[in-house]
Design an enzyme around this catalytic site. Structure first.
Site, short mmCIF file in Angstrom:
data_model
loop_
_atom_site.label_atom_id
_atom_site.label_comp_id
_atom_site.label_asym_id
_atom_site.label_seq_id
_atom_site.Cartn_x
_atom_site.Cartn_y
_atom_site.Cartn_z
N SER A 177 -53.15 42.39 63.43
CA SER A 177 -54.18 43.43 64.43
C SER A 177 -53.41 43.49 65.49
O SER A 177 -54.38 44.71 66.68
CB SER A 177 -55.92 43.50 63.86
OG SER A 177 -56.13 41.81 64.72
N LYS A 190 -64.49 43.24 67.32
CA LYS A 190 -64.19 43.76 68.21
C LYS A 190 -65.11 44.52 69.12
O LYS A 190 -64.41 44.29 70.34
CB LYS A 190 -62.82 43.90 67.49
CG LYS A 190 -62.09 43.14 66.90
CD LYS A 190 -60.95 43.17 65.87
CE LYS A 190 -60.13 42.19 65.08
NZ LYS A 190 -59.21 42.53 64.40
#
Length: 807
Positions: A689, A732
């Site tokens: 990511s 996140k």
């Protein structure tokens, strides 16, 4: 073993000067012995084949260490026995069985061949024949024979045929050899006797060994006699007790055993067991009636019956089906967690409509400290059920789940049945903590044992190894917890309904602290809320500057720390009201542990902010990229995993392919080294990511354009610049919100995941959906400062000139 009675005299047998050597283990072969040997070693089989093709003789020598598989001449004794092979049989497993007869003693002088089998020069050992016995020698022969008779009377076993032969032998040497080969001596002792050349001395040594054997057998017989005496005493006590019971019965006194049986029958009737269990219980009760009350088996059966009658076979608690009341209880105990609360209320609603329904099996997955375990206790309170908690962390023994079989000493049921007994109801809320940390070893796999427990189609007839009868677990509401889904075995994961619990935002932590943590700590420290007050600004400072976590455990510790310091001041006599604000919190908790990083304060060239998922929730990572003069090498530091290294390579390849669009000269890559670093260097990092973050940092470093400090990003990048979706978006987003970042770049294909993020988290947040890296760079990169751009260009020109000069 067979005794050779018709052996020819040794002097009539012609023994060759060299013979093949056959190493033997765990036995010493004496002259006049006929015995079978099983031969399996390749070298020994070849020696036998050679012997059969020549004179059929071999030298049998014992190994010093029977564990040595491939002995050398040094591993063998020097003295052995020459034997002749009488018969040979090849076995199906490759071994050879031979029947061999001992002829005479011989000594191996030297081994002149070791491959493919041992062959040695030998010296025949000839004993002088004693024509007439002296009085001393005759007395020695009689003594040895009497000693042998004594050992047999004390329990030593020797074949009658052998004893018949011994009675007729009057030669000291031959008598010694025959007795030594039949009384089960150790290899070292037998070899010692074989090597004694003087017949009389050899017989004396056998006499000494027989004397010691008589002493040992006498002591052994004494011990056995004492043991029999103890058994006789126990039997006498048993008869006396039985007589005493008969007397008590005649006098009308209480019979304790009858009372115990009566009590068990009463408990069996009250327990309302299923028919199958009832049959087994009654069978064991009848066995107990026939047993001696003080026997070990009676104690085992008694314990087993105690477990059977004390289990809640049909005892259930009544569920609280008032939906509003249950909702109120859940809201009292926990802040937020709407998804979990909604699931529990749905269960209650269905339970209200359908009485006999199977209990749900829920799995709460989330970082530490978000309230997974306490949520289970709250669910039990809302339903009006008993609560049982069991930790699976580090469990490696299958018997912890299924129990031990009753044949083992100290056997007990597994912890599932133990928990049911503790709850005293067959429908508790049963919490299995840390299901992701369960282990396995040679004792079994507990996760496989849990498959039956957590499967609604099987657990209605769960059989514990100790009970050996089925128990219905379908009414139990199982709740499991864990930090990670990946470490839970897939068959086990398939049986559970997984509910994810994310970390808390600052606002949520503020609400939890005010409503739950502060009142709890004030009560535990004996402080009134009128004496100690923590303002919202003080709490925000504690949350942002003294803790960095997804849950609230450290926040609770810091509040407890403040309470302890205030408690000490009160104990010292300071009578005042303590108000904790953002300005004075450092007096209680010390210097702030966490401060905003420098790169968060301004836009930086070559520094991009990424979002990462961790076990404790979401976190921010800063990817730094620095170009320098070199030869086009890429250096990666910061304990990056293989996936992250590959992302960096892909990001660099993408930037190189788009160099023209980005305004980067093509020859710059060949003359410039690039160093990518991801702080903190001591923490291992991996995952795809960070791909777009690395690409942004590289593009910024090579173009001189700064990256906006107010933007964080997450997404995987391909060589074509496509932005691929990632997981953990909620965690996140929470990390970005905690750090005050309002703009987040996410993959366009992650748009669907925004629906799972609560509205209060998305409030004031801007999500930029990126399909390609062009979309990312358009938003993340700012216009370069003209002075900085000029400086970077001059540096590149200087780099080109220097490289050209070097060439």
């Amino acid at each position: 073993m067979v005794i050779d009675l018709e052996q020819k005299e040794n002097k009539e047998i012609e023994i060759p000067e060299n013979l093949p050597v056959l190493p033997v283990r765990d036995i010493v072969v004496f002259p006049y012995m006929i015995l079978p040997l099983f031969v399996g070693r390749e070298m020994s089989i070849k020696a036998i084949e050679y012997s059969l093709n020549t004179n059929k003789m071999v030298l049998l020598i014992t190994q010093k260490d029977l564990e040595v598989e491939n002995p050398t001449p040094d591993d063998l004794y020097s003295v052995g026995t020459v034997g002749v092979i009488m018969r040979m049989l090849k076995l199906p497993d490759g071994r050879v069985k031979i029947l061999i007869r001992g002829l005479t003693k011989a000594k191996a002088l030297n081994y002149f061949q070791t491959e493919p089998f041992f062959k040695a020069n030998i010296e025949k050992i000839i004993e002088e024949k004693i024509e007439t016995l002296t009085i001393e020698e005759e007395a020695m022969i009689r003594t040895v024979k009497e000693q042998l008779d004594k050992t047999i009377s004390l329990g030593k076993t020797i074949l009658p045929d052998v004893m018949g032969v011994i009675e007729g032998i009057e030669e000291p040497g031959r008598l010694a050899d025959l007795i030594a080969s039949n009384i089960g001596l150790k290899t070292e002792q037998a070899q010692e006797i074989l090597e004694i050349m003087d017949p009389v001395q050899r017989l004396k040594r056998v006499s000494e060994i027989l004397g010691r054997e008589i002493e040992l057998l006498t002591v052994q017989q004494k011990i056995q006699s004492e043991a029999r005496g103890e058994i006789d005493k126990t039997q006498r006590e048993y008869f006396l007790r039985e007589q005493l019971k008969a007397i008590q019965k005649e006098l009308g006194e209480i019979d304790e055993r009858a009372e115990e049986i009566k009590e068990f029958k009463k408990k069996i009737e009250e327990s309302n067991m299923p028919e199958k269990v009832l049959k087994e219980t009654e069978k064991q009760l009848k066995r107990l009636e026939k047993m001696h009350p003080d026997s070990a088996e009676a104690a085992t059966v008694r314990t087993y019956l105690d477990w059977l009658v004390e289990l809640p076979w049909s005892k259930s608690t009544t569920d609280n089906l008032d939906i509003k009341s249950a909702e109120k209880v859940l809201n009292e105990d926990h802040y937020d967690l709407e998804k979990v609360k909604e699931r529990i209320l749905e269960y209650l609603s269905v339970r209200k409509l359908k009485e006999n329904m199977k209990g749900p099996i829920l799995c709460f997955i989330g970082p530490p400290g978000v309230g997974k375990t306490s949520l289970g206790r709250s669910i039990a309170r809302a339903l009006g059920r008993e609560f049982v908690r069991m930790s699976l962390g580090g469990m490696r023994d299958e018997a912890e789940i299924r129990g031990h079989r009753r044949t083992y000493v100290g056997a007990l049921p597994g912890r599932i049945i133990q928990g049911i007994k503790t709850a005293n109801t067959n429908n508790p809320v049963f919490m299995l903590d840390e299901i992701d940390k369960i282990g396995m070893d040679f004792r079994g796999d507990p996760s496989s044992a849990l498959l039956e427990v957590l499967d609604p189609e099987q657990n209605f007839a769960f059989v514990d190894h100790y009970l050996a009868v089925p128990f219905d677990l379908s009414k139990v509401m199982f709740i499991t917890t864990g930090n990670l889904v990946d470490t839970i075995p897939s068959p086990l994961r398939d049986r559970m309904e997984i509910i994810y619990l994310s970390g808390y935002t600052t606002e949520e932590k503020l609400g939890i602290a005010k409503n739950y943590l502060i009142p709890k700590q004030l009560e535990e420290h004996g402080i009134s809320n009128k004496i100690l007050k923590i303002t919202d600004s003080g709490l925000r400072s504690i949350i942002s500057q003294y803790t960095r976590e997804a849950g609230v455990r450290n926040l609770e510790r810091e509040i407890a720390n403040i309470c302890r310091k205030v408690a000490r001041k009160i104990a010292e006599g300071k009578d005042k009201i303590f108000v904790i604000t953002a300005h004075n919190v450092h007096k209680y908790l010390g210097v702030p542990k966490y401060l905003p990083e420098e790169e968060m304060e301004k836009d930086e060239v070559g520094v991009a902010t990424g979002l990462a998922w961790t076990e404790t929730g979401g976190d921010l990572i800063y990817v730094e990229a620095t170009p320098m003069r070199g030869k086009g090498q890429l250096t990666l530091t910061g304990q990056l995993g293989d996936v992250m290294k590959e992302s960096a390579q892909a990001a660099l390849s993408y930037v190189r392919s788009k160099s023209k669009n980005l305004g980067i000269k093509d020859d710059l890559f060949a003359k410039t080294d690039l160093h990518i670093h991801v702080p903190a260097g001591a923490i291992p990092k991996d995952g795809p990511s960070a791909g777009i973050t690395m690409a942004t940092a590289i593009a910024s470093a090579l173009t001189g354009k700064p990256v906006s400090k107010n933007i964080a990003m997450t997404g995987e990048v391909t060589l074509r610049g496509r932005v691929l979706p990632v997981g953990g978006l909620k965690e996140k987003t929470l990390a970005a919100k905690r750090m005050g970042i309002k703009k987040v770049i996410i993959p366009k294909r992650n748009k669907k995941d925004l629906d799972d993020i609560p509205k209060y988290i998305k409030k004031d947040m801007e999500f930029i959906l990126a399909e390609t890296m062009d979309d990312v760079l358009k938003v993340a990169l700012k216009k370069a400062d003209s002075k900085k751009t000029k400086k970077v260009t001059n540096n590149h020109r200087l780099s080109s000139k220097k490289v050209g000069a070097d060439n």
